[in-house]
Design an enzyme around this catalytic site. Structure first.
Site, PDB file in Angstrom:
ATOM      1  N   TRP A 130       0.856  -1.193   0.000  1.00 41.85           N
ATOM      2  CA  TRP A 130       0.000   0.000   0.000  1.00 41.85           C
ATOM      3  C   TRP A 130       0.895   1.246   0.000  1.00 41.85           C
ATOM      4  CZ3 TRP A 130      -2.056   2.733   4.803  1.00 41.85           C
ATOM      5  CH2 TRP A 130      -3.013   3.703   4.452  1.00 41.85           C
ATOM      6  N   ASP A 211      -1.680  -6.391   8.714  1.00 41.08           N
ATOM      7  CA  ASP A 211      -2.623  -5.346   8.321  1.00 41.08           C
ATOM      8  C   ASP A 211      -3.852  -6.033   7.729  1.00 41.08           C
ATOM      9  OD1 ASP A 211      -3.929  -3.141   7.343  1.00 41.08           O
ATOM     10  OD2 ASP A 211      -2.264  -2.396   6.110  1.00 41.08           O
ATOM     11  N   LYS A 246     -13.804  -0.451   5.168  1.00 42.68           N
ATOM     12  CA  LYS A 246     -14.352  -1.122   3.984  1.00 42.68           C
ATOM     13  C   LYS A 246     -15.491  -2.060   4.360  1.00 42.68           C
ATOM     14  CE  LYS A 246     -10.299   0.442   2.744  1.00 42.68           C
ATOM     15  NZ  LYS A 246      -9.816   1.381   1.785  1.00 42.68           N
TER      16      LYS A 246
HETATM   17  C1  LMR Z   1      -6.612   2.553  -0.833  1.00 41.48           C
HETATM   18  O1  LMR Z   1      -5.576   1.858  -0.780  1.00 41.48           O
HETATM   19  O2  LMR Z   1      -7.056   2.996  -1.892  1.00 41.48           O
HETATM   20  C2  LMR Z   1      -7.366   2.858   0.415  1.00 41.48           C
HETATM   21  O3  LMR Z   1      -6.808   2.229   1.497  1.00 41.48           O
HETATM   22  C3  LMR Z   1      -7.577   4.320   0.596  1.00 41.48           C
HETATM   23  C4  LMR Z   1      -6.334   5.006   1.061  1.00 41.48           C
HETATM   24  O4  LMR Z   1      -6.388   5.600   2.130  1.00 41.48           O
HETATM   25  O5  LMR Z   1      -5.317   4.960   0.371  1.00 41.48           O
END
Ligand code: LMR
Length: 397
Positions: A130, A211, A246
């Site tokens: 992420w 996570d 989510k």
């Molecule tokens: C994402 O990865 O799109 C979500 O978790 C929103 C974010 O905060 O980045």
């Protein structure tokens, strides 16, 4: 004081929403941030959430402070949701859960907590991961390293390389894993692979940080937590960061949790208390409203059943769109094999197209996807899939 500051680059995920809103093309498609959308492109408030809010309005009788750990009832409900109510760690009283402002708040508290235990420690994150993990952990004072995870060439997991890299991790390090619906690749570990990872953590002594931001979006609530539970069965200490953004659709409420597992009840007391002091100097205490909604749902058999049903509708719609996307890509002239999309889990898919192709999709077709080539599959709908796949076919030519 502030004259040295320069304009920071736009956030790689949230920055897309700003551009998308400003785009006047009526055919524009937002496949950026991980937000569930229904067939009409809306992100509705879940009916179970509405019911819980109504109940709350009628029954809340004080607005007094909750304290740094947040609502005890919410914390218990989340512990059961992630571990399973009959997990031995709960019976042994070895876990402490704190409500946090969203999953990002949980990650930041985890980072600060690790830094409190081992200042400047290293945390390993998957390549890719992420986009915000690096920033959150760096801001917590940690050093961030990558371990291989995704095989970009063959569009699958590179488990052998991952294991080799994890063998080099030191006992003082932390390693972040995505419990399910890996963000951004959609490729998850199977149970055997989780077992290998758990045993590596136990034998080497590194601390797993898990996570779990998409529980219920992959294969089901228990199925999506199965890997995390394998790790919890094997190691003495770990951290779990969870999110209700989510699965409860509570994006703007900012509600998640940070759980820490100790090797004994006495150690868990210390870990939970230290974590609470980290919260106290960060934001003092978490907001209450989102936690109140979640605990109201999870305390009612009827609302829990309703939630399971609504979650299943979201999960099924996304997996239906994966199938449709693969079919339509072929139908609209894409010769490359995109069948891997159906082997990925959760909200995201990793198309594996080039930065130039991603830029063309945005500039020429108003299709917004994250720069890593991640798409939010929930942004695909029967009404836009032809335009989407025809556009992809054009940029791939
Ligand atoms: C994402 O990865 O799109 C979500 O978790 C929103 C974010 O905060 O980045």
């Amino acid at each position: 004081m502030f004259s040295q500051l320069e304009m920071p680059p736009a956030d790689p995920i949230l920055g897309l929403s700003v551009k998308f809103k400003a785009d006047t093309n009526p055919d524009k498609i937002d496949l950026g941030p991980g937000i569930y959308k229904d067939e009409a492109g809306k992100t509705p408030v879940l009916a179970c959430v509405k019911a819980a809010e109504t109940f709350r309005v009628e029954n809340e009788d004080t607005k007094v402070y909750l304290g740094s750990t947040g609502s005890a009832l919410f914390n218990d409900k989340i512990t059961s949701l992630i571990l399973g109510a009959d997990h031995k760690i709960i019976a042994e009283n070895r876990i402490r859960t704190l409500s946090t402002p969203g999953g990002t708040g949980a990650l930041r508290i985890a980072g600060e907590f690790i830094n409190r235990s081992k200042p400047g420690a290293t945390i390993w994150v998957s390549n890719p991961t992420w986009a915000n993990h690096q920033g959150v952990f760096t801001a917590s004072g940690l050093k961030v390293e990558n371990y291989p995870y995704y095989d970009y060439e063959n569009k699958c997991l590179d488990f052998d390389a991952m294991v080799e890299a994890l063998k080099q991790v030191s006992a003082d390090d932390a390693v972040l894993f995505h419990a399910c619906c890996h963000n951004p690749s959609g490729m998850d570990l199977n149970q055997e692979q989780w077992k290998v990872v758990a045993e590596l953590a136990r034998d080497i002594g590194f601390t797993p940080v898990i996570d779990i931001a998409y529980q219920g979006f992959g294969n089901g609530l228990d199925e999506d937590a199965a890997g995390l539970r394998v790790v919890a069965n094997v190691v003495d200490q770990m951290i779990i960061c969870s999110s209700c953004s989510k699965n409860f659709g509570l994006y703007r409420e900012r509600i998640g949790a940070c759980s820490v597992i100790g090797s004994s009840a006495a150690q868990a007391d210390i870990l939970g208390a230290v974590m609470a002091t980290v919260v106290r100097v960060t934001y003092s205490m978490p907001p209450a409203h989102g936690a109140a909604i979640v605990e109201t749902i999870l305390s009612s058999e009827e609302l829990t059943q309703q939630w399971h049903g609504e979650l299943q509708v979201m999960r099924d719609r996304i997996s239906g769109m994966r199938q449709l996307l693969v079919e339509k890509l072929a139908e609209n002239g894409v010769t490359e094999d995109f069948s891997f999309i159906t082997r990925q889990n959760g909200m995201f898919s990793f198309l594996g197209i080039t930065p130039e192709q991603i830029a063309r999709l945005q500039d020429e077709f108003s299709i917004y996807i994250v720069g890593s080539s991640r798409i939010n599959v929930a942004g695909v709908a029967p009404a836009n899939v032809d335009y989407l796949t025809q556009s992809i076919a054009k940029v791939l030519k």
